[in-house]
Design an enzyme around this catalytic site. Sequence first.
Site, PDB file in Angstrom:
ATOM      1  N   HIS A  51     -23.909  74.433  64.187  1.00 45.34           N
ATOM      2  CA  HIS A  51     -23.487  75.604  64.951  1.00 45.34           C
ATOM      3  C   HIS A  51     -24.488  76.739  64.740  1.00 45.34           C
ATOM      4  CE1 HIS A  51     -20.443  78.830  66.161  1.00 45.34           C
ATOM      5  NE2 HIS A  51     -20.564  78.027  67.202  1.00 45.34           N
ATOM      6  N   ARG A 127     -44.395  88.580  42.499  1.00 42.04           N
ATOM      7  CA  ARG A 127     -43.092  89.216  42.272  1.00 42.04           C
ATOM      8  C   ARG A 127     -42.363  89.503  43.580  1.00 42.04           C
ATOM      9  NH1 ARG A 127     -44.776  93.643  37.553  1.00 42.04           N
ATOM     10  NH2 ARG A 127     -45.754  92.120  36.140  1.00 42.04           N
ATOM     11  N   CYS A 146     -24.256  81.140  46.124  1.00 45.82           N
ATOM     12  CA  CYS A 146     -24.731  79.757  45.983  1.00 45.82           C
ATOM     13  C   CYS A 146     -26.248  79.734  46.142  1.00 45.82           C
ATOM     14  CB  CYS A 146     -24.062  78.853  47.012  1.00 45.82           C
ATOM     15  SG  CYS A 146     -22.292  78.683  46.755  1.00 45.82           S
ATOM     16  N   ASP A 169     -23.300  72.339  48.555  1.00 42.28           N
ATOM     17  CA  ASP A 169     -22.431  71.424  49.294  1.00 42.28           C
ATOM     18  C   ASP A 169     -23.328  70.720  50.318  1.00 42.28           C
ATOM     19  OD1 ASP A 169     -20.759  70.283  51.218  1.00 42.28           O
ATOM     20  OD2 ASP A 169     -19.487  72.053  51.448  1.00 42.28           O
ATOM     21  N   ASN A 177     -27.913  76.344  55.192  1.00 44.12           N
ATOM     22  CA  ASN A 177     -28.830  77.051  54.293  1.00 44.12           C
ATOM     23  C   ASN A 177     -30.282  76.810  54.668  1.00 44.12           C
ATOM     24  OD1 ASN A 177     -26.608  75.938  51.722  1.00 44.12           O
ATOM     25  ND2 ASN A 177     -26.553  77.938  52.713  1.00 44.12           N
TER      26      ASN A 177
END
EC number: 2.1.1.45
Length: 264
Positions: A51, A127, A146, A169, A177
């Site tokens: 989606h 950094r 997460c 997951d 992700n």
Amino acid sequence: MKQYLDLMQKVLTEGTPKNDRTGTGTISIFGHQMRFNLQEGFPLVTTKRCHLRSIIHELLWFLQGDTNIAYLHENNVTIWDEWADENGDLGPVYGKQWRSWPAPDGRHIDQITTVMNQLKNDPDSRRIIVSAWNVGELDKMALAPCHAFFQFYVADGKLSCQLYQRSCDVFLGLPFNIASYALLVHMVAQQCDLQVGDFVWTGGDTHLYSNHLEQTNLQLSREPRPLPKLVIKRKPASIFDYRFEDFEIEGYDPHPGIKAPVAI
């Protein structure tokens, strides 16, 4: 997305049964890395439909520093509903930490603005990092981060990014992700006049929930299709000025979606 299917198979084959916070149960491995060359296509899973509307709106929501689901609801995105309180609030989750990390002296640090300035003025810095893992505010968050920590890297005019995801997951969350951070790399690269390089995903506790195994096997039975292409239609004044309409995915031809319950 062979890398993703290989990870699913690895968890099925090598994973250890574990209990978890949700009480659902998982099979889990610890420590895995995947690398996606963003020049070769946009890494959106093709063995089931993802989606994309939710992925784009969630990222824009993070970038605004928002932590209330009202904006998501206005755009028919419900992926955070299970964790919000009666007012739609989630506490100081990703958007707050990205845009307004509280410092001991009372300042609030805008990490996204900071990394944009670093990329433009000191691209060789080691950094160029954004962290959502604020130990002092974890107990105020509806859900601890997460995808907790990411770093940008510039070489040969290309922008790469590595994400550390402490909990993953694999069936439901990971496709979101990967696509979300790939989208962020494209956006940041455009604002900094760079080409896209690699997105490197590194996972800690990388797991399949016990009630996702049938769906996982179905997905593994499907042949991956060619990756789509991301088109960004305009370059706004800043990273914070993108709109949903600025993005188009060309050539996305996925297999049908596969439903699975969310572990809360």
